[in-house]
Design an enzyme around this catalytic site. Sequence first.
Site, short mmCIF file in Angstrom:
data_model
loop_
_atom_site.label_atom_id
_atom_site.label_comp_id
_atom_site.label_asym_id
_atom_site.label_seq_id
_atom_site.Cartn_x
_atom_site.Cartn_y
_atom_site.Cartn_z
N SER A 283 54.30 26.38 -12.39
CA SER A 283 53.10 26.94 -11.76
C SER A 283 52.39 27.92 -12.68
O SER A 283 53.01 28.55 -13.54
CB SER A 283 53.50 27.68 -10.48
OG SER A 283 54.05 26.75 -9.57
N ARG B 232 35.77 14.40 -9.80
CA ARG B 232 34.49 14.21 -10.49
C ARG B 232 34.55 12.92 -11.32
O ARG B 232 35.61 12.32 -11.47
CB ARG B 232 34.19 15.45 -11.32
CG ARG B 232 33.86 16.65 -10.39
CD ARG B 232 33.88 17.95 -11.11
NE ARG B 232 33.02 17.91 -12.29
CZ ARG B 232 33.15 18.71 -13.34
NH1 ARG B 232 34.12 19.62 -13.37
NH2 ARG B 232 32.33 18.61 -14.35
N LEU C 246 0.83 -1.21 0.00
CA LEU C 246 0.00 0.00 0.00
C LEU C 246 0.87 1.26 0.00
O LEU C 246 1.76 1.40 0.82
CB LEU C 246 -0.92 0.04 1.23
CG LEU C 246 -1.92 -1.10 1.42
CD1 LEU C 246 -2.92 -0.72 2.50
CD2 LEU C 246 -2.62 -1.47 0.13
N ALA C 247 0.57 2.15 -0.93
CA ALA C 247 1.35 3.39 -1.01
C ALA C 247 0.55 4.52 -1.63
O ALA C 247 1.09 5.40 -2.30
CB ALA C 247 2.62 3.15 -1.82
N ARG D 281 1.45 13.78 7.37
CA ARG D 281 2.32 14.17 8.47
C ARG D 281 3.76 14.47 8.03
O ARG D 281 4.54 15.03 8.78
CB ARG D 281 2.29 13.07 9.55
CG ARG D 281 0.98 13.04 10.32
CD ARG D 281 0.78 11.74 11.10
NE ARG D 281 0.27 10.65 10.25
CZ ARG D 281 -0.02 9.42 10.69
NH1 ARG D 281 0.16 9.11 11.96
NH2 ARG D 281 -0.49 8.50 9.85
N GLY E 200 -1.61 6.54 0.13
CA GLY E 200 -2.01 7.57 1.10
C GLY E 200 -1.29 8.89 0.90
O GLY E 200 -0.29 8.98 0.19
N GLY F 185 -9.00 4.88 2.77
CA GLY F 185 -8.54 4.04 3.88
C GLY F 185 -7.84 2.78 3.42
O GLY F 185 -7.89 2.41 2.24
N THR F 186 -7.19 2.11 4.35
CA THR F 186 -6.36 0.94 4.01
C THR F 186 -7.20 -0.24 3.49
O THR F 186 -6.75 -0.99 2.62
CB THR F 186 -5.52 0.50 5.21
OG1 THR F 186 -6.35 0.43 6.38
CG2 THR F 186 -4.39 1.48 5.50
C1 UD1 Z 1 -1.93 1.61 9.94
C2 UD1 Z 1 -2.91 0.67 10.67
C3 UD1 Z 1 -2.49 0.56 12.13
C4 UD1 Z 1 -1.07 0.04 12.21
C5 UD1 Z 1 -0.14 0.93 11.40
C6 UD1 Z 1 1.23 0.28 11.33
C7 UD1 Z 1 -5.10 0.92 9.56
C8 UD1 Z 1 -6.44 1.53 9.64
N1 UD1 Z 1 -4.27 1.20 10.56
O1 UD1 Z 1 -2.08 2.89 10.55
O2 UD1 Z 1 -3.37 -0.35 12.82
O3 UD1 Z 1 -0.66 0.01 13.58
O4 UD1 Z 1 -0.62 1.09 10.05
O5 UD1 Z 1 2.14 1.07 10.65
O6 UD1 Z 1 -4.83 0.20 8.64
N2 UD1 Z 1 -2.84 3.92 2.39
C9 UD1 Z 1 -3.41 3.78 1.14
N3 UD1 Z 1 -4.65 4.25 0.93
C10 UD1 Z 1 -5.40 4.85 1.90
C11 UD1 Z 1 -4.81 5.00 3.17
C12 UD1 Z 1 -3.53 4.53 3.39
O7 UD1 Z 1 -2.78 3.24 0.22
O8 UD1 Z 1 -6.53 5.24 1.61
C13 UD1 Z 1 -1.47 3.43 2.59
C14 UD1 Z 1 -0.51 4.52 3.01
O9 UD1 Z 1 0.10 5.11 1.88
C15 UD1 Z 1 0.49 3.75 3.86
C16 UD1 Z 1 -0.33 2.61 4.44
O10 UD1 Z 1 -1.49 2.50 3.64
O11 UD1 Z 1 1.53 3.22 3.08
C17 UD1 Z 1 -0.72 2.83 5.89
O12 UD1 Z 1 -1.50 4.01 5.99
P1 UD1 Z 1 -1.32 5.03 7.18
O13 UD1 Z 1 -2.26 6.15 7.00
O14 UD1 Z 1 0.11 5.36 7.36
O15 UD1 Z 1 -1.84 4.13 8.41
P2 UD1 Z 1 -1.44 4.26 9.93
O16 UD1 Z 1 -2.19 5.39 10.54
O17 UD1 Z 1 0.01 4.25 10.08
CA CA Z 2 1.72 4.42 8.66
#
Ligand code: UD1
Ligand code: CA
Length: 461
Positions: free
Chosen positions: A407, A335, A9-10, A16, A12, A80-81
Amino acid sequence: MSDLHVVILAAGKGTRMKSGRPKVLHQVAGRPMIDYAIVAARSLSPTTTTVVVGHMKELLQKGLERYPELSFVTQEPQLGTGHALLQTADLLEGKNGFVLMLSGDVPLLTGHTLAALLRKQEESGVAATVLTSSIDQPYGYGRIVRLRGKVSRIVEERDASPAQRKIKEVNGGVYVFSLPPLFDALRGLATANAQGEYYLTDLISTYRRRKLGVETVLLEDSNEIRGINSRSELAEASRIVRQKKNEELMAAGVTIEDPATTYIDEAVIVGADTVIHPGVHLEGKTEIGQACEIHAGVRIINSTLDDRVTVQNFCVINGSRLGPGVTVGPFVHLRPESELHESVRIGNFVELKKSVVGKGSKAGHLSYLGDAVIGEGVNIGAGTITCNYDGEQKHQTVIEDGAFIGSDTQLVAPVTVGKGAYVGSGATIRESVPAGSLAVSAGKQRNIEGWTDRKKVKSKK
Ligand code: UD1
Ligand code: CA
């Protein structure tokens, strides 16, 4: 063995980080953080590896071009995840086997841990296995809520009760799912939580309700599950990776005077009895021999140093090769494509580009040597400049064995100074100098006697 499908997953926003670049491309110890997840997953030889992208997806996909095994699916909008994993349905629904789900922002995970998670899932025959760890400061992580010893649900920080916030066992955000029940359960997720998102973590309570088995694997080294959400966590993860590298090198006989300020990329090789002083950066594919000394403030990138090389303070060495016993610095800039043969000495404020310097030759002070081929036993005087660029093209300067360049000489390329030839100080050499001859180009000196006295009288008036 069943098929294994990796999903990273990447998508988000990485809010922060407060960054204009995709979060997972920020570097941990010199490598984009998502690289670590890709490389760890690779060690399990998965059938497919899919990255879920969304926020700044063009930049991210471009940053991952060097991984031919990756496919991409887009999550738009990012809800969301749980919603993110659902986007792989087109690729994976209806298949058998397992999904290993990782986040692009958890770089310290090892392939070893992923293998243990997969093994647990296979041996126990459950529907899901969650990686957990016990940490003293669990703030920000989802907490593992257990009922009679078994995990019953995962509750996010923002949704947790004060009692749940005290739980130290946290969700690592890494899971193995059996494919058959997965997508149906994902479609059943709701958004009744503090962030109004589809939480993947809610799958655990869903599975429990549906009487599907869920196991956990508890990690001993909780560092492995560190998620990177802020610049401060990024720095901390880099520190951990570097410390590990430094420890390995010290165990192999390298002296690192101050490991806390020594930055050595993972792929770098350093020989025994080499001494590394504080504030040194060794980057990329750099290889350093035995018994070398790298003084403070040096940066070496993609370069090879043979044995017994000394690099004095504050040098930058990029894409170069240094032979045995070479000494450079302080304040030397090498270089790309510079090659210094055995026992060459390059002194302060000398810049080299795409130049070869033969055995035992010296350039002690204040020079620019670009596109030059310099033989053995040559002496380059202070302030020598190769004028290699005519405004349109680069040209070569050749200085043959044993030549002596006085020189403050300019060598206007293309030009050759023959074997054993001398060039007088302050010369501008536009034509080649035959072997064994002396070249002078400055005009005859004129002394004007009594000049300072006359000047004094003038200024008094
Ligand atoms: C998430 C977990 C949390 C866990 C933590 C560990 C959930 C709801 N929570 O929280 O329980 O302890 O990871 O690191 O899963 N992402 C998407 N699409 C989205 C949202 C997120 O692809 O819509 C990706 C983000 O890019 C990231 C990953 O999912 O790589 C985790 O998302 P993030 O928002 O960082 O979750 P945490 O709050 O860290
Ligand atoms: Ca995270």
